[in-house]
Design a protein around this motif. Structure first.
Motif, short mmCIF file in Angstrom:
data_model
loop_
_atom_site.label_atom_id
_atom_site.label_comp_id
_atom_site.label_asym_id
_atom_site.label_seq_id
_atom_site.Cartn_x
_atom_site.Cartn_y
_atom_site.Cartn_z
N MET A 1 0.84 -1.18 0.00
CA MET A 1 0.00 0.00 0.00
C MET A 1 0.89 1.25 0.00
O MET A 1 1.95 1.28 0.59
N ILE A 2 0.41 2.29 -0.69
CA ILE A 2 1.09 3.58 -0.71
C ILE A 2 0.12 4.66 -0.24
O ILE A 2 -1.09 4.44 -0.22
N ILE A 3 0.66 5.81 0.09
CA ILE A 3 -0.15 6.94 0.54
C ILE A 3 -0.24 7.94 -0.61
O ILE A 3 0.78 8.36 -1.16
N CYS A 4 -1.46 8.34 -0.96
CA CYS A 4 -1.65 9.34 -2.01
C CYS A 4 -1.05 10.66 -1.52
O CYS A 4 -1.39 11.13 -0.43
N PRO A 5 -0.18 11.29 -2.32
CA PRO A 5 0.42 12.55 -1.89
C PRO A 5 -0.58 13.71 -1.85
O PRO A 5 -0.32 14.73 -1.23
N SER A 6 -1.74 13.54 -2.49
CA SER A 6 -2.73 14.61 -2.54
C SER A 6 -3.71 14.54 -1.37
O SER A 6 -3.85 15.48 -0.61
N CYS A 7 -4.39 13.39 -1.23
CA CYS A 7 -5.43 13.28 -0.19
C CYS A 7 -4.98 12.50 1.04
O CYS A 7 -5.71 12.40 2.01
N LYS A 8 -3.79 11.90 0.98
CA LYS A 8 -3.18 11.16 2.09
C LYS A 8 -3.93 9.87 2.44
O LYS A 8 -3.76 9.32 3.52
N GLU A 9 -4.73 9.36 1.51
CA GLU A 9 -5.43 8.09 1.72
C GLU A 9 -4.54 6.94 1.26
O GLU A 9 -3.71 7.10 0.37
N GLU A 10 -4.75 5.77 1.84
CA GLU A 10 -3.98 4.59 1.48
C GLU A 10 -4.59 3.95 0.23
O GLU A 10 -5.80 3.77 0.14
N ILE A 11 -3.72 3.64 -0.76
CA ILE A 11 -4.18 3.04 -2.01
C ILE A 11 -3.25 1.91 -2.42
O ILE A 11 -2.16 1.76 -1.85
N GLU A 12 -3.64 1.12 -3.40
CA GLU A 12 -2.85 -0.02 -3.87
C GLU A 12 -1.52 0.43 -4.46
O GLU A 12 -1.42 1.48 -5.10
N ASP A 13 -0.48 -0.41 -4.30
CA ASP A 13 0.87 -0.11 -4.78
C ASP A 13 0.94 0.15 -6.28
O ASP A 13 1.71 0.98 -6.73
N SER A 15 -1.18 1.43 -8.36
CA SER A 15 -2.18 2.39 -8.84
C SER A 15 -1.55 3.42 -9.78
O SER A 15 -0.41 3.83 -9.60
N HIS A 16 -2.32 3.82 -10.79
CA HIS A 16 -1.93 4.89 -11.69
C HIS A 16 -2.62 6.20 -11.28
O HIS A 16 -2.12 7.27 -11.55
N PHE A 17 -3.78 6.05 -10.64
CA PHE A 17 -4.55 7.18 -10.12
C PHE A 17 -5.02 6.82 -8.72
O PHE A 17 -5.23 5.65 -8.42
N CYS A 18 -5.20 7.83 -7.88
CA CYS A 18 -5.74 7.59 -6.54
C CYS A 18 -7.22 7.25 -6.69
O CYS A 18 -7.97 7.99 -7.33
N ASP A 19 -7.65 6.12 -6.12
CA ASP A 19 -9.06 5.74 -6.23
C ASP A 19 -9.95 6.51 -5.25
O ASP A 19 -11.16 6.39 -5.29
N GLN A 20 -9.35 7.36 -4.43
CA GLN A 20 -10.12 8.18 -3.50
C GLN A 20 -10.38 9.59 -4.04
O GLN A 20 -11.49 10.07 -4.01
#
Length: 191
Positions: A1-13, A15-20
């Protein structure tokens, strides 16, 4: 899992786009960390899309050049027989100095040296100047053109006499010129 730099939500490693929040994710071409902007805030590498990162990982490894940008100054000195100015013209390489007395900055030019807040021989002098990128610019000496400065895709740009430099294009500097790294003006002296 990685943290989206924009919304700080946890997403799949992978990912090409944040699903949040929908933010397109960019990755460092050097260390692979996810981030925002043009340069990695960790290592100074160029940020690329997820597709470009996947393509880069699938390409066969290329043989690196004798002196790479990520080398430290001491490593460069060890590889070059007479220090960073090895191979200079018979008359010798003129001494380049970039200075700003009011900011207590004085940098003596070294062929191939990175100018940055995190890398290069001048990092200690520039570490408190937050608008200067980790890898901001590079100094090179060309026998045909003299001392040159190259912007290395810095976030806040490099100017020569108030004119923006294009990334990766060497521009000759001479005595009396003003080099601007982000918001720091440096007087040029060549002796």
């Amino acid at each position: 899992m990685i943290i989206c730099p924009s919304c700080k939500e946890e997403i799949e490693d992978d990912s090409h786009f944040c699903d949040q929040c929908g933010q397109e994710l960019v990755y460092c071409s050097s260390c692979g960390r996810v981030g925002m902007g043009r340069r990695c805030t960790y290592c100074g590498g160029l940020m690329i899309s997820a597709d470009e990162l996947i393509q880069k990982r699938q390409e066969p490894k290329q043989v690196s050049s004798p002196v790479s940008v990520s080398m430290s100054y001491s490593q460069m000195s060890q590889r070059m027989p007479d220090g960073p100015s090895a191979g200079s013209s018979p008359g010798g390489v003129p001494t380049l100095t970039l200075y700003n007395p009011s900011l207590d900055i004085r940098m003596v030019g070294m062929n191939g040296a990175i100018i940055g807040r995190r890398q290069g021989p001048y990092a200690q002098q520039l570490e408190s100047h937050m608008y200067i990128s980790g890898v901001h610019a590079q100094l090179i000496y060309k026998p045909d053109a003299g001392w040159c400065i190259i912007d290395k895709h810095s976030s806040n740009g490099t100017k020569l006499n108030q004119r923006d430099l294009q990334p990766d294009i060497p521009m000759s500097v001479k005595s009396g010129d003003i080099v601007t790294l982000a918001n720091v003006n440096l007087q040029v002296s060549v002796n």
